[in-house]
Scaffold this active site. Structure first.
Site, PDB file in Angstrom:
ATOM      1  N   ASP A 246     -30.197 -63.920  17.348  1.00 14.16           N
ATOM      2  CA  ASP A 246     -30.827 -65.522  16.772  1.00 14.16           C
ATOM      3  C   ASP A 246     -29.695 -66.233  16.454  1.00 14.16           C
ATOM      4  OD1 ASP A 246     -32.371 -63.065  16.630  1.00 14.16           O
ATOM      5  OD2 ASP A 246     -34.070 -64.174  15.251  1.00 14.16           O
TER       6      ASP A 246
ATOM      7  N   ASN B  90     -41.180 -64.616  16.556  1.00 17.07           N
ATOM      8  CA  ASN B  90     -42.508 -64.729  15.461  1.00 17.07           C
ATOM      9  C   ASN B  90     -41.856 -66.245  14.876  1.00 17.07           C
ATOM     10  OD1 ASN B  90     -39.575 -63.703  14.700  1.00 17.07           O
ATOM     11  ND2 ASN B  90     -40.456 -63.880  12.186  1.00 17.07           N
ATOM     12  N   HIS B  91     -40.981 -67.004  15.342  1.00 21.86           N
ATOM     13  CA  HIS B  91     -40.922 -68.001  14.527  1.00 21.86           C
ATOM     14  C   HIS B  91     -40.681 -69.836  15.922  1.00 21.86           C
ATOM     15  CE1 HIS B  91     -39.544 -67.764  10.619  1.00 21.86           C
ATOM     16  NE2 HIS B  91     -38.427 -66.517  11.425  1.00 21.86           N
TER      17      HIS B  91
HETATM   18 FE   LIG Z   1     -34.974 -64.583  13.750  1.00 24.64          FE
HETATM   19 FE   LIG Z   2     -38.477 -63.438  14.587  1.00 21.89          FE
END
Ligand SMILES: [Fe+2]
Ligand SMILES: [Fe+2]
Length: 256
Positions: free
Chosen positions: A4, A63-64
């Site tokens: 990420d 999820n974002h």
């Molecule tokens: Fe993340």
């Molecule tokens: Fe995430």
């Protein structure tokens, strides 16, 4: 693979180091998780283009995914974006993609999301099977980003896909794990790549607000730390004739 990338700090660190890393390790293909590119929350055209221009070939998600509303349209426009295959069947975008390296090797990238401590997604294992049925046979490598909270679920996916894909790795926790291995079927595996962000933070967010939320249990804004990012990334070597991984190596570039 890059985990990420959190906001400006992460993008700046990549700007400084990624082109050199691609050169140093003779990287043919770079996959990064883009769910936190825009100030920690989702991604948009501008932030995605920034990392594409540095050498990222595919951006996976998590999820974002829908935090930036423009991504609802954007994800269908560009085959360098993938979002979890096991999102609802109503979700726009694609759960896998195939792109070519400069040498002409086709690389498939599948994105999945976990169910444990996360949203009510469809079954990631069934989704992985479906993706593998759909992906054309002529790909030289298959890489899977399993975006999940629970290490056990990520390891489960690694063993489920052992021998069927070239690499399964985790994202989402923002904390790197040192369990990289090559499974007996030739699948490279690591539970989490870790984040490209400042580690003087709580998973990339400023400590004060994040901690207040935990201690006081009152609403607080999460704000991404904007400077001092480390890069954690993992390099996998894949034999394109067998799709099996032959080497996996973690790399860490500390903050400047
Ligand atoms: Fe993340
Ligand atoms: Fe995430």
């Amino acid at each position: 693979m890059i985990g990420d990338i959190i906001g400006r700090a992460g993008r700046r660190a990549l700007e400084e180091h990624l082109p050199r890393l691609i050169d140093k390790y003779s990287i043919d293909f770079t996959v990064a998780n883009g769910e936190n590119l825009a100030s920690g929350f989702g991604l948009n055209r501008k932030t995605a283009d920034e990392v594409f221009s540095l050498g990222v070939d595919v951006l996976t998600n998590g999820n974002h995914c829908w935090d930036q509303r423009e991504f609802l349209l954007l994800c269908d426009e560009d085959d360098r974006f993938v979002r979890p295959m096991n999102f609802s069947s109503h979700a726009p975008g694609r759960g896998w993609t195939v792109l070519e390296t400069a040498a002409g090797h086709k690389i498939a990238v599948i994105n999945l999301i976990g169910q444990i401590f996360m949203g009510p997604w469809d079954c990631p294992f069934a989704a992985a099977d479906r993706a593998l049925e759909e992906i054309p046979d002529d790909v030289s490598a298959i890489v899977v980003d399993m975006h999940a909270e629970a290490t056990s679920e990520k390891m489960g996916m690694g063993w489920y896909l052992n021998g069927r894909v070239s690499c399964v790795y985790g994202t989402h926790t923002h904390v790197p794990t040192c369990d990289e291995t090559i499974m007996p079927g030739g699948t490279a595996y690591q539970s989490d790549i870790g984040m490209t962000a400042s580690y003087q933070s709580i998973i990339g967010m400023k400590v004060e607000g994040a901690l207040k939320r935990m201690v006081e249990r009152l609403p607080q804004r999460f704000e991404a730390v904007e400077r001092g990012a480390s890069i954690f990334a993992t390099v996998v070597t894949i034999d394109t004739s067998t799709r099996r991984a032959t080497n996996i190596q973690r790399i860490h570039i500390p903050p400047a």
